[in-house]
Design a protein around this motif. Structure first.
Motif, mmCIF file in Angstrom:
data_model
loop_
_atom_site.group_PDB
_atom_site.id
_atom_site.type_symbol
_atom_site.label_atom_id
_atom_site.label_comp_id
_atom_site.label_asym_id
_atom_site.label_seq_id
_atom_site.Cartn_x
_atom_site.Cartn_y
_atom_site.Cartn_z
ATOM 1 N N ALA A 12 -8.867 4.886 -7.548
ATOM 2 C CA ALA A 12 -8.506 3.503 -7.856
ATOM 3 C C ALA A 12 -9.305 2.513 -7.017
ATOM 4 O O ALA A 12 -9.716 1.469 -7.525
ATOM 5 N N ARG A 13 -9.532 2.845 -5.774
ATOM 6 C CA ARG A 13 -10.272 1.922 -4.905
ATOM 7 C C ARG A 13 -11.734 1.894 -5.305
ATOM 8 O O ARG A 13 -12.394 2.930 -5.386
ATOM 9 N N ASP A 38 1.177 12.758 -14.992
ATOM 10 C CA ASP A 38 1.343 12.798 -16.442
ATOM 11 C C ASP A 38 -0.021 13.116 -17.029
ATOM 12 O O ASP A 38 -1.046 12.840 -16.410
ATOM 13 N N CYS A 39 -0.035 13.679 -18.221
ATOM 14 C CA CYS A 39 -1.291 14.068 -18.859
ATOM 15 C C CYS A 39 -1.426 13.363 -20.198
ATOM 16 O O CYS A 39 -0.487 13.326 -20.993
ATOM 17 N N SER A 53 3.456 4.973 -11.043
ATOM 18 C CA SER A 53 2.316 4.182 -10.595
ATOM 19 C C SER A 53 2.722 2.915 -9.841
ATOM 20 O O SER A 53 1.877 2.096 -9.520
ATOM 21 N N ARG A 54 4.009 2.759 -9.539
ATOM 22 C CA ARG A 54 4.427 1.588 -8.760
ATOM 23 C C ARG A 54 3.758 1.641 -7.391
ATOM 24 O O ARG A 54 3.568 2.707 -6.809
ATOM 25 N N GLU A 75 -1.993 -0.471 -18.423
ATOM 26 C CA GLU A 75 -2.507 -0.456 -17.054
ATOM 27 C C GLU A 75 -2.614 0.983 -16.564
ATOM 28 O O GLU A 75 -1.768 1.816 -16.855
ATOM 29 N N VAL A 76 -3.676 1.252 -15.859
ATOM 30 C CA VAL A 76 -3.878 2.554 -15.239
ATOM 31 C C VAL A 76 -3.886 2.321 -13.733
ATOM 32 O O VAL A 76 -4.529 1.394 -13.258
ATOM 33 N N ALA A 77 -3.151 3.152 -12.995
ATOM 34 C CA ALA A 77 -3.091 2.991 -11.539
ATOM 35 C C ALA A 77 -3.263 4.347 -10.865
ATOM 36 O O ALA A 77 -2.978 5.384 -11.452
#
Length: 116
Positions: A12-13, A38-39, A53-54, A75-77
């Motif tokens: 993510a970074r 999750d897949c 993903s919080r 959103e993807v986190a």
């Protein structure tokens, strides 16, 4: 038994580099490294994303790669781990076409692995 496959890993970074390396892809190992997953399956590949993903950084690069493949998630986190998909749902090496698309999108060379 350890199962090693070439995984396309997109942190993510933005300061962390995208990699395509052999790693142990047993589900327990992936969850130990990245948390509960999750897949999402799409044709010959799948991506593992954090189930919760919080409080995680948004992953704009993984979201962009998903959009380029025709998948639109709100959103993807967290870290995204892309692998190939074989018969009966077995994990395999991330497809070359997906790795090449990541190279193009992120203007990087993922030369750590040999592609056929």
């Amino acid at each position: 038994m350890i199962r090693k496959c070439i995984a396309l890993v997109i942190p993510a970074r933005l300061s962390d580099e995208v990699t395509a390396n052999r790693q142990d892809v047993r589900h327990g190992t992936l969850e130990a490294l990245y948390g509960q997953l999750d897949c999402i399956v799409n044709g010959d590949w799948q991506v593992y994303l954090r189930a919760d993903s919080r409080n995680l950084h948004p992953n704009v690069r993984a979201g962009q790669l998903l959009r380029e493949t025709g998948l639109y998630l709100p959103e993807v986190a967290g870290t995204a781990v892309y692998l190939g998909r074989a018969e009966h749902g077995w994990d395999t090496d991330a497809p070359t076409h997906l790795i090449r698309l990541a190279e193009k999108l992120f203007d990087t060379r993922l030369a750590a692995v040999e592609f056929v």
